[in-house]
Structures are given as C-alpha cells and as structure tokens.
Design a protein around this motif. Structure first.
Motif, PDB file in Angstrom:
ATOM      1  N   ASN A 185      -8.697  12.490  12.475  1.00 47.61           N
ATOM      2  CA  ASN A 185      -7.763  11.690  13.269  1.00 47.61           C
ATOM      3  C   ASN A 185      -7.127  10.573  12.449  1.00 47.61           C
ATOM      4  N   LEU A 216       4.472  -2.028  -2.415  1.00 49.41           N
ATOM      5  CA  LEU A 216       3.586  -2.493  -3.482  1.00 49.41           C
ATOM      6  C   LEU A 216       2.378  -1.577  -3.558  1.00 49.41           C
ATOM      7  N   GLY A 248      -8.163  17.781   6.719  1.00 52.91           N
ATOM      8  CA  GLY A 248      -6.801  17.956   7.197  1.00 52.91           C
ATOM      9  C   GLY A 248      -6.405  16.941   8.235  1.00 52.91           C
ATOM     10  N   SER A 276      -7.095   6.672  -0.522  1.00 53.59           N
ATOM     11  CA  SER A 276      -7.969   7.664   0.128  1.00 53.59           C
ATOM     12  C   SER A 276      -7.143   8.881   0.499  1.00 53.59           C
ATOM     13  N   GLU A 329      -5.539   2.985   7.841  1.00 51.37           N
ATOM     14  CA  GLU A 329      -6.961   2.666   7.991  1.00 51.37           C
ATOM     15  C   GLU A 329      -7.212   1.170   8.140  1.00 51.37           C
ATOM     16  N   HIS A 360     -17.506   5.846   4.469  1.00 49.15           N
ATOM     17  CA  HIS A 360     -16.399   6.796   4.379  1.00 49.15           C
ATOM     18  C   HIS A 360     -15.133   6.310   5.060  1.00 49.15           C
ATOM     19  N   ALA A 363      -0.735  -0.721   9.475  1.00 46.27           N
ATOM     20  CA  ALA A 363      -0.797   0.702   9.855  1.00 46.27           C
ATOM     21  C   ALA A 363      -1.784   1.416   8.947  1.00 46.27           C
ATOM     22  N   LEU A 392      -5.690  10.607   9.227  1.00 51.47           N
ATOM     23  CA  LEU A 392      -4.399  10.949   8.618  1.00 51.47           C
ATOM     24  C   LEU A 392      -3.334  11.038   9.706  1.00 51.47           C
ATOM     25  N   LEU A 423      -6.406 -10.316   3.280  1.00 45.87           N
ATOM     26  CA  LEU A 423      -5.050 -10.892   3.339  1.00 45.87           C
ATOM     27  C   LEU A 423      -4.711 -11.301   4.770  1.00 45.87           C
ATOM     28  N   TRP A 457      -7.371  11.944  -1.530  1.00 47.40           N
ATOM     29  CA  TRP A 457      -8.676  12.592  -1.622  1.00 47.40           C
ATOM     30  C   TRP A 457      -9.059  13.346  -0.353  1.00 47.40           C
ATOM     31  N   GLY A 482       0.815  -1.211   0.000  1.00 43.67           N
ATOM     32  CA  GLY A 482       0.000   0.000   0.000  1.00 43.67           C
ATOM     33  C   GLY A 482       0.847   1.258   0.000  1.00 43.67           C
ATOM     34  N   GLN A 523      -9.708  15.967   2.458  1.00 46.97           N
ATOM     35  CA  GLN A 523      -9.947  17.406   2.291  1.00 46.97           C
ATOM     36  C   GLN A 523      -9.646  18.186   3.555  1.00 46.97           C
ATOM     37  N   ARG A 541     -14.820   7.397  14.528  1.00 46.68           N
ATOM     38  CA  ARG A 541     -13.618   8.215  14.378  1.00 46.68           C
ATOM     39  C   ARG A 541     -13.944   9.698  14.512  1.00 46.68           C
ATOM     40  N   SER A 551      -0.830  -1.763   4.601  1.00 47.95           N
ATOM     41  CA  SER A 551      -1.276  -0.356   4.687  1.00 47.95           C
ATOM     42  C   SER A 551      -2.186  -0.122   3.485  1.00 47.95           C
TER      43      SER A 551
HETATM   44  C1  LIG Z   1     -12.858  11.677   0.330  1.00 43.70           C
HETATM   45  C2  LIG Z   1     -12.098  11.418   1.621  1.00 43.70           C
HETATM   46  C3  LIG Z   1     -11.787  12.477   2.456  1.00 43.70           C
HETATM   47  C4  LIG Z   1     -11.077  12.255   3.646  1.00 43.70           C
HETATM   48  N1  LIG Z   1     -10.724  13.320   4.419  1.00 43.70           N
HETATM   49  C5  LIG Z   1      -9.964  13.106   5.525  1.00 43.70           C
HETATM   50  C6  LIG Z   1      -9.476  14.193   6.295  1.00 43.70           C
HETATM   51  O1  LIG Z   1      -9.709  15.353   5.982  1.00 43.70           O
HETATM   52  N2  LIG Z   1      -8.733  13.909   7.400  1.00 43.70           N
HETATM   53  C7  LIG Z   1      -8.438  12.639   7.790  1.00 43.70           C
HETATM   54  O2  LIG Z   1      -7.752  12.445   8.793  1.00 43.70           O
HETATM   55  N3  LIG Z   1      -8.875  11.596   7.054  1.00 43.70           N
HETATM   56  C8  LIG Z   1      -9.608  11.792   5.935  1.00 43.70           C
HETATM   57  N4  LIG Z   1     -10.035  10.725   5.206  1.00 43.70           N
HETATM   58  C9  LIG Z   1      -9.595   9.380   5.584  1.00 43.70           C
HETATM   59  C10 LIG Z   1      -8.122   9.228   5.206  1.00 43.70           C
HETATM   60  O3  LIG Z   1      -7.897   9.829   3.958  1.00 43.70           O
HETATM   61  C11 LIG Z   1      -7.727   7.770   5.147  1.00 43.70           C
HETATM   62  O4  LIG Z   1      -8.121   7.100   6.313  1.00 43.70           O
HETATM   63  C12 LIG Z   1      -6.212   7.638   5.013  1.00 43.70           C
HETATM   64  O5  LIG Z   1      -5.752   8.398   3.932  1.00 43.70           O
HETATM   65  C13 LIG Z   1      -5.842   6.179   4.837  1.00 43.70           C
HETATM   66  O6  LIG Z   1      -4.477   6.114   4.496  1.00 43.70           O
HETATM   67  P1  LIG Z   1      -3.830   4.715   4.250  1.00 43.70           P
HETATM   68  O7  LIG Z   1      -2.411   4.965   3.923  1.00 43.70           O
HETATM   69  O8  LIG Z   1      -4.159   3.813   5.371  1.00 43.70           O
HETATM   70  O9  LIG Z   1      -4.606   4.121   2.959  1.00 43.70           O
HETATM   71  P2  LIG Z   1      -4.803   4.711   1.495  1.00 43.70           P
HETATM   72  O10 LIG Z   1      -4.368   6.111   1.382  1.00 43.70           O
HETATM   73  O11 LIG Z   1      -6.210   4.413   1.088  1.00 43.70           O
HETATM   74  O12 LIG Z   1      -3.803   3.846   0.614  1.00 43.70           O
HETATM   75  C14 LIG Z   1      -4.058   2.482   0.385  1.00 43.70           C
HETATM   76  C15 LIG Z   1      -3.013   1.932  -0.563  1.00 43.70           C
HETATM   77  O13 LIG Z   1      -3.093   0.512  -0.543  1.00 43.70           O
HETATM   78  C16 LIG Z   1      -2.966   0.026  -1.874  1.00 43.70           C
HETATM   79  N5  LIG Z   1      -3.528  -1.326  -1.891  1.00 43.70           N
HETATM   80  C17 LIG Z   1      -4.748  -1.771  -1.474  1.00 43.70           C
HETATM   81  N6  LIG Z   1      -4.816  -3.109  -1.613  1.00 43.70           N
HETATM   82  C18 LIG Z   1      -3.619  -3.513  -2.097  1.00 43.70           C
HETATM   83  C19 LIG Z   1      -3.069  -4.770  -2.448  1.00 43.70           C
HETATM   84  N7  LIG Z   1      -3.765  -5.914  -2.307  1.00 43.70           N
HETATM   85  N8  LIG Z   1      -1.807  -4.806  -2.934  1.00 43.70           N
HETATM   86  C20 LIG Z   1      -1.071  -3.671  -3.092  1.00 43.70           C
HETATM   87  N9  LIG Z   1      -1.545  -2.451  -2.756  1.00 43.70           N
HETATM   88  C21 LIG Z   1      -2.797  -2.389  -2.277  1.00 43.70           C
HETATM   89  C22 LIG Z   1      -3.668   1.061  -2.714  1.00 43.70           C
HETATM   90  O14 LIG Z   1      -3.245   0.956  -4.056  1.00 43.70           O
HETATM   91  C23 LIG Z   1      -3.152   2.325  -2.028  1.00 43.70           C
HETATM   92  O15 LIG Z   1      -1.867   2.618  -2.528  1.00 43.70           O
HETATM   93  C24 LIG Z   1     -10.736  10.929   4.009  1.00 43.70           C
HETATM   94  C25 LIG Z   1     -11.070   9.875   3.179  1.00 43.70           C
HETATM   95  C26 LIG Z   1     -11.744  10.109   1.989  1.00 43.70           C
HETATM   96  C27 LIG Z   1     -12.082   8.951   1.096  1.00 43.70           C
END
Ligand SMILES: Cc1cc2nc3c(=O)[nH]c(=O)nc-3n(C[C@H](O)[C@H](O)[C@H](O)COP(=O)(O)OP(=O)(O)OC[C@H]3O[C@@H](n4cnc5c(N)ncnc54)[C@H](O)[C@@H]3O)c2cc1C
Length: 507
Positions: free
Chosen positions: A373, A37, A54, A47, A358, A334, A356, A375, A217, A50, A17, A52, A369, A193
């Motif tokens: 909190n 990966l 903070g 996510s 979401e 969401h 680590a 990010l 997984l 995307w 991720g 917004q 949540r 992740s």
């Molecule tokens: C529209 C929107 C607005 C938001 N606004 C806020 C905000 O303002 N503040 C806040 O704190 N949170 C916000 N959130 C939540 C926050 O963005 C996410 O919880 C956070 O970005 C998650 O980060 P992450 O690194 O865990 O996952 P992600 O950023 O979702 O990254 C997941 C990664 O895993 C990869 N992946 C998935 N499955 C596999 C696999 N099998 N093999 C290889 N790769 C894989 C994907 O390609 C991607 O690269 C928002 C979410 C959304 C959708």
C-alpha cells in the motif's frame, strides 16, 4: 569549498526527495515549475528503487476498492482514517494506468491483462508488479526518466535540505547544503518526500540514509507528527551479515514458502499472517535461542528463480540456493506508518509545508501497513499534492536554474561517527518488543543527541512509544499487552519543552 550562503528565489515549490512520491509530484506539477532536491545522486538512497512486491490496486476482475479498503482497515488495527483509505484505494486503478502512461512496463499475461501477486493479509491477488520482483527499480526508472525529460523539473542532486525556514508561522524557504556551498531557496511551498526511518535501526531493509530527516525538518519547523511509534518490522530480512539487510518479499510466502526454526518446526500456523504477527513470532523464537528460516524449497521450489530473480541472485551471492537451502531470516525495520500529519492534499499543520509518501501520515496505514500500500500512497498522494499546489500557486511560477544542478561529487557523504551509536540505542530499546523501562532508558540516552537529526527522530519515536500504553498493530508493549480505546499519538515542539533546551530547535 565556498561556504558563502547563496540566496535564490523560487516562486515555484521545492520538493525535498526524489523517490516515487517526490517525482510523481514533480511530474504532475508540469508545466508548473519546481525544484527537486535529492540528498545523494538522483536514483540513489531511495526505498522506492528497492521495492520488490509491487503496488496494491483493486484491478482484478474479482476485486473492488471496497474489498481493498476492508483489508487495509483490518491490517491498520483501528488507527486508519476510513475516508482516507477509501479515497486512496479508489484512486489505485487509475494510478496504475498513469504509471503505465509514464512508461512503467508492468508484468502482463499473454492477453495483456496485468499479472497480479498475492501478499500477506490481502484477501485477493491485487499486487501489480514489474520485472518480477524488480517493481521498485522499474518505477524509479520510470519517474526519473520522465522527470529528466520534463523541462519544468529542475533536479538538484547531492543537495540535502537542512532546514525549513518559516516566517510569521508559514514556510518562507529551505536551506540546502550543496557541494558548491549552502543555498537558501526562498519559496512559498515546500513538499517533504524524504522517505522512512529504517536507518535508525541496526537491522533494516531501508537505505541507511533513510533516518527520518523529513520528520526532523518538519518537527523543527513546528509541524505536528502523528503515531511515530508505529514502525513496521518486516519478518523476512535475509540474515546474512549485509547492512542494510536484503529483503525477501512477502510474495515468496504468497507462493507457498513457510517459516520454520532450525528443527524444521513451523514458527506460526499461517505464514501469510500480518507482518507484526509474523515478526513477533520470530522474535519469540530468536529470544528462546532458536534460529528462524524461510523454507521455499518445496513452494515455490524450482519456480523461485523465474518468479523472484533479484532475490534469487542475492541469495546465490550469499551462498544460498533457495531450491535447496533454508534461508536465514529475522525481523528488520522496514516501513514507517507514522509521520508528518497531513490531509489528503498533503497539507501539514504549517502553512506552505506539504508532505507525501512514507514521511507523511495520511491515515491510510493506521497502526500497521498492508503490504504494497505504500507505493500506492506515494504515487497517489504525490500527485494530489501537485494538484493542490497548482490550484494554490498557479502554473506560471518560476524557479531558478531550470536546467538543474548536477554535481559530480560522489565522495560527498554527510555520515557522522555518532550515527552507529544512535542506531544501537534505538535498536536495543525501541525495537519489536518495548517496555517503559527500556523506553525511558532510550530517552535518557538519546536526549544529549537531539541536535542531531537521527538523535532527534530516535527520541521522538521512543517518546511516542512510551506514551502509547497499549499494544496495537506494529507497536508491542510487553508491559501493556492489551488495547485501550483507539487514539493517535501527536507530537509537536510545544509538547516537548525539554528539546528546546537541548538545541533541537535552531534559535
Ligand atoms: C527493500 C524494500 C522493499 C519494499 N517493497 C515494497 C513493495 O513491494 N510495495 C510497497 O508498496 N512498498 C514497498 N516498500 C516501501 C516503499 O518502497 C516506500 O515506502 C516508498 O518507496 C517510499 O517512497 P518515498 O518517495 O516516500 O521515499 P523514498 O523512495 O525513500 O525517497 C526518499 C528521497 O528523499 C531524499 N531525501 C531524504 N532526506 C533528504 C533531505 N534532507 N534532503 C534532500 N533529499 C532527501 C532521498 O535522497 C530520496 O531521494 C519497500 C521498501 C523497502 C526498503
């Protein structure tokens, strides 16, 4: 396409991720080497990009980690782990500085101090943001740029992980589907992740590819999942027939916008109530045949475009002018509070498997949540996993092909026609309001599909929702309105023998 499986050995960790959690981990690991990966192209399908509103952090002069902790615990409705909440909120201010040091251009006041936004259920202005409502894009740019310049980070795009390989109960490798054919990466440590589960639902703000692959997984590898029934529905997804739905940040309500029905009646007295409260109020209106709107015409009114340039642009594209028109909204899946059970070093119950962001359940969010909190958790815990891995594996581990593998196959899409069917089942029976009859129906409908990741994760969410016979935080049972003593819902393969029969687990 060559389907012969290649086997390669990586002494260093493999991170699945490339969002904020995965890339923060990879950067913090440097100079220790790692592979990251990404299921699609780097910078897509996250996510993170995307987001917004903070990042929540107690950096204001009137704020403290203790106040941030109190607000987080109140939102979490009895399921937060208080020591985890304290640890992560205390790490907040340093995380903001670390991101600035990596290159994040935070929005600042003329005196250089950070501009702070207000979001629902926060008692203070503590939302640090960048580019107005473009925080996620700026954060993703920061960590992608930084990871690309780290010689220690090998980025593999278009490379979804398909299976965690275990030997003698601990991680031994990960199978990866690359455009050049399947690869078995032998490694002692895998970090999940992979983000959230919103794509399980018809109405979601998440990338459609976020369907809980990391949960599948981990579960198949034998890890314990916690509180997976806890799915947060955001009350203000813009209802303009776009899939996934554009989000109208809570910060818009922080600037005074209200929620009304088509008659102009307030849907609830406090539009800045916690998300579950607002979502349920909207759901009741929708079920009663009303429509629900966000009214930003008076506040923030003319300041809308300046404060929320991205949302303004999306609304205009849909033919809506926030200074003149009511914005149609509805609740949409969401954020996933539940996830793979981990400690603060990101260790799951399977040795060698870490999580680590979401996909993980650290105990920060509990049953609901607090806005912004996540990010914070992604960056703080992604780095803590890295620190733990450096302590365990040292810093001189090698990984193959450190230059990275960048495949240009943009046409590679793992979509299956069955996904739409599964999204329909989950949305119908496992949404904002749940009851035993509907959840039993969901389990019956999903069981034939548990060999599919989406089917399995939908099944697990429904199973956990059925087990929680109360209404708490984001989980509302119409047949169990009250609360019982706070407890976690834990799921593992050992508890669900019906899944083994259905090939949910590779033999
Ligand atoms: C529209 C929107 C607005 C938001 N606004 C806020 C905000 O303002 N503040 C806040 O704190 N949170 C916000 N959130 C939540 C926050 O963005 C996410 O919880 C956070 O970005 C998650 O980060 P992450 O690194 O865990 O996952 P992600 O950023 O979702 O990254 C997941 C990664 O895993 C990869 N992946 C998935 N499955 C596999 C696999 N099998 N093999 C290889 N790769 C894989 C994907 O390609 C991607 O690269 C928002 C979410 C959304 C959708």
């Amino acid at each position: 396409m060559n389907q012969t499986r290649t086997e390669v050995v990586a002494d260093g960790p493999v991170i699945i991720g490339g969002g904020l959690a995965g890339l923060s981990c990879a950067i913090e690991l440097s100079p220790a080497r790692c592979i990251v990966l990404s299921a699609g192209a780097i910078s897509t399908g996250t996510s993170t990009g995307w987001a917004q509103g903070g990042v929540a952090a107690a950096v204001g002069p009137d704020d403290s980690p203790a106040d941030h902790t109190a607000d987080t615990l109140a939102a979490g409705a009895g399921l937060c782990d208080e020591s985890v909440v304290r640890a992560i909120t205390e790490a907040g201010p340093e995380a903001i500085e670390w991101l600035a040091a990596q290159g994040t251009r935070w929005d600042r006041n003329p005196d250089g101090s950070l501009k702070l936004g207000l979001e629902g259920a926060h008692g203070r202005r503590r939302i640090v943001h960048a580019g107005g409502d473009g925080t996620g894009a700026e954060l993703l740019r920061t960590v992608v740029d930084k990871a690309r310049t780290c010689e220690s980070v090998s980025l593999w795009d278009h490379s979804p992980a398909t299976r965690i390989v275990t030997e003698d109960g601990r991680v031994a490798g990960v199978e990866v589907s690359t455009p050049a054919g399947p690869v078995l990466l032998r490694t002692p440590a895998v970090v999940l992740s992979t983000g959230g589960v919103g794509g399980l639902y018809r109405h979601t703000t998440n990338p459609l590819s976020s369907r809980g692959q990391g949960l599948a997984l981990a579960f198949r590898a034998g890890a314990v999942l916690r509180d997976v029934e806890m799915v947060q529905f955001h009350p203000t997804a813009l209802d303009v027939a776009i899939d996934p739905m554009p989000l109208v940040s809570e910060a818009v309500r922080g600037e005074g916008a209200i929620i009304v029905n088509e008659r102009g009646e307030w849907v609830l007295a406090n539009p800045l109530s916690a998300r579950d409260v607002v979502s349920r109020a909207e759901w009741a209106q929708l079920q009663a045949g009303h429509r629900v709107f966000l009214d930003a015409r008076t506040s923030p009114g003319e300041r809308f475009a300046e404060l929320f340039p991205s949302i303004n642009a999306t609304a205009l594209t849909a033919g809506l002018d926030p200074t003149r028109d009511l914005l149609p909204v509805r609740p949409a899946a969401h954020y996933h509070m539940g996830g793979v059970l981990v400690d603060l070093a990101g260790r799951t119950t399977v040795p060698g498997l870490y999580a680590a962001g979401e996909v993980a359940s650290t105990g920060l969010h509990g049953a609901n949540r607090l806005a912004s909190n996540s990010l914070l958790e992604a960056v703080v815990c992604g780095r803590w996993v890295a620190q733990r891995l450096k302590a365990e594996l040292g810093t001189d581990a090698s990984v193959p092909d450190v230059a990275g593998r960048h495949w240009a196959d943009e046409k590679w899409h793992p979509e299956e026609p069955v996904i739409d069917h599964l999204r329909g089942i989950v949305s119908t029976w496992v949404g904002v309001l749940r009851d035993a009859e509907g959840l039993q129906q969901a389990l019956e409908d999903l069981l034939p599909y548990v060999a599919n990741d989406t089917g399995l994760v939908g099944y697990l969410v429904a199973r956990a929702a059925l087990a929680r016979t109360e209404s708490r935080g984001a989980h509302t049972r119409t047949d169990f309105a009250g609360q019982v003593e706070a407890r976690h819902t834990l799921l593992s393969l050992a508890d669900l023998p019906e899944l083994a029969e259905r090939e949910a687990v590779p033999a």
